[in-house]
Design an enzyme around this catalytic site. Structure first.
Site, short mmCIF file in Angstrom:
data_model
loop_
_atom_site.label_atom_id
_atom_site.label_comp_id
_atom_site.label_asym_id
_atom_site.label_seq_id
_atom_site.Cartn_x
_atom_site.Cartn_y
_atom_site.Cartn_z
N HIS A 144 48.60 -79.09 -39.83
CA HIS A 144 47.40 -78.72 -39.08
C HIS A 144 46.36 -78.13 -40.03
O HIS A 144 46.68 -77.28 -40.86
CB HIS A 144 47.73 -77.69 -38.00
N SER A 145 45.13 -78.59 -39.94
CA SER A 145 44.00 -78.00 -40.66
C SER A 145 44.29 -77.95 -42.16
O SER A 145 44.53 -78.98 -42.78
CB SER A 145 43.70 -76.62 -40.08
N MET A 146 44.30 -76.76 -42.77
CA MET A 146 44.61 -76.65 -44.19
C MET A 146 46.00 -77.19 -44.50
O MET A 146 46.26 -77.66 -45.62
CB MET A 146 44.48 -75.19 -44.62
N GLY A 148 47.09 -79.87 -43.66
CA GLY A 148 46.93 -81.26 -44.04
C GLY A 148 46.89 -81.44 -45.55
O GLY A 148 47.49 -82.37 -46.09
N HIS A 309 40.13 -76.77 -32.02
CA HIS A 309 40.83 -76.89 -33.29
C HIS A 309 42.33 -76.59 -33.17
O HIS A 309 43.07 -76.89 -34.10
CB HIS A 309 40.20 -75.93 -34.31
#
Length: 327
Positions: A144-146, A148, A309
């Site tokens: 998720h998010s960072m 990734g 998000h």
């Protein structure tokens, strides 16, 4: 600790298999007595692919708490990890404990500034290797998010074969040689609502610093809008109180090298979040397009959620269904 969790799961699984095998054996004996033939024992069911869940910036393994039981209920082993400097591995600047806030919060060097993207990649790769060593199939690795960027770099380390699928949930998926974020920002990337909420110059503190413990209601509302715009108020407040303040800037600005032969050979899915204030949908689309240009023979599967998000909190059922559709 990771091995203890996995060994505990294996013990539970073996115990369940023993119970099932005993029941099958008893049934078989009964049938044999009736027919005069010996029933064959049924094979043990095949293990399903585990999910390895990797959180984003300022978060920890805790953020997957609503997702874990949904995946487990479908028969999948689930492992969520804390990256270095996050969750129970977090470290806090001394100024974070001082209220009212002092100028030092904007200048104190971060205790996790030395953590690198390579540290993130090794943590993810190590978790994958531990699952494989314990006898599980190749996992579906979700970032998720960072997170990734963390799974992106780990996939290049591991190559195809060890990962069944990469899943990017509202996540960074930069093209070869690019970092997750750039200063100044990429001209093609639309602006995020994050920048005005930063509480220090990363060049001074070595970190992207937020203040989730702020007593400023308008600032806290800004953080909720950034991460949890569709999350109910009680859950959003709880999540906000679990955030850590720092992420190491070096991990975010380090270029990530990827190759067609390693990262590019692993099947991948991008879960696009259309109401995202952190990684805008246009940036998500740009990263998918760049990835598909790099690997035209292995294009990105895109699933869409009308989510903020943090779909693991705002729509866990829908996110779990999306993840399970990949198995």
């Amino acid at each position: 600790m990771l091995r203890n969790l996995i060994n505990g799961y294996i013990a539970m699984l073996l115990s369940r298999r023993a119970i099932v095998s005993s029941a099958l054996a008893a049934s078989g004996a009964a049938l044999a007595g009736c027919t005069g033939t010996q029933a064959e024992s049924a094979p043990a069911p095949a293990l399903k692919s585990p999910f390895l869940l990797v959180h984003g910036a300022w978060h920890g393994a805790w953020c997957w708490g609503k997702i874990n039981p949904l995946l487990a209920a479908a028969g999948h082993p689930v492992l969520a990890i804390d990256l270095p400097g996050h969750g129970l591995n977090a470290a806090f600047p001394a100024a974070f404990d001082i209220q009212p806030r002092t100028p030092e919060l904007a200048t104190e060097f971060s205790p996790i500034a030395g953590i690198t993207l390579a540290d993130y990649a090794r943590a993810v790769a190590g978790a994958v290797d531990t699952l494989l060593a314990a006898g599980f199939p190749a996992p579906i690795v979700v970032g998720h998010s960072m997170g990734g960027g963390a799974i992106h770099a780990a996939a290049e380390l591991l190559g195809p074969g060890k990962i069944a699928r990469l899943v990017y949930v509202a996540a960074f998926m930069p093209k070869d040689g690019q970092p997750m974020v750039a200063f100044p920002p990429d001209a093609q990337a639309p602006p995020s609502l994050l920048t005005p909420l930063l509480r220090s110059d990363p060049g001074v503190t070595g970190a992207l610093r937020l203040d989730p413990a702020s007593t400023d209601d308008s600032y806290r509302a800004g953080l909720i809008n950034l991460f949890y715009g569709q999350v109910d108020a009680v859950t959003a407040r709880a999540a906000l109180n679990l955030l850590s303040p720092d992420i190491p800037i070096g991990a975010m600005v380090s270029p990530i090298a990827t190759s067609v032969q390693r990262w590019g050979a692993i099947p991948r899915t991008y879960i696009r979040t259309s109401a995202d204030n952190t990684i805008p949908p246009a940036l998500q689309d740009l990263m998918v397009a760049q990835a598909d240009t790099a690997t035209p023979a292995n294009k990105t599967q895109v699933l869409r959620l009308d989510s903020d998000h943090s779909p693991f909190l705002s729509m866990p059922q829908q996110l779990a269904r999306a993840l399970l559709s990949l198995t």
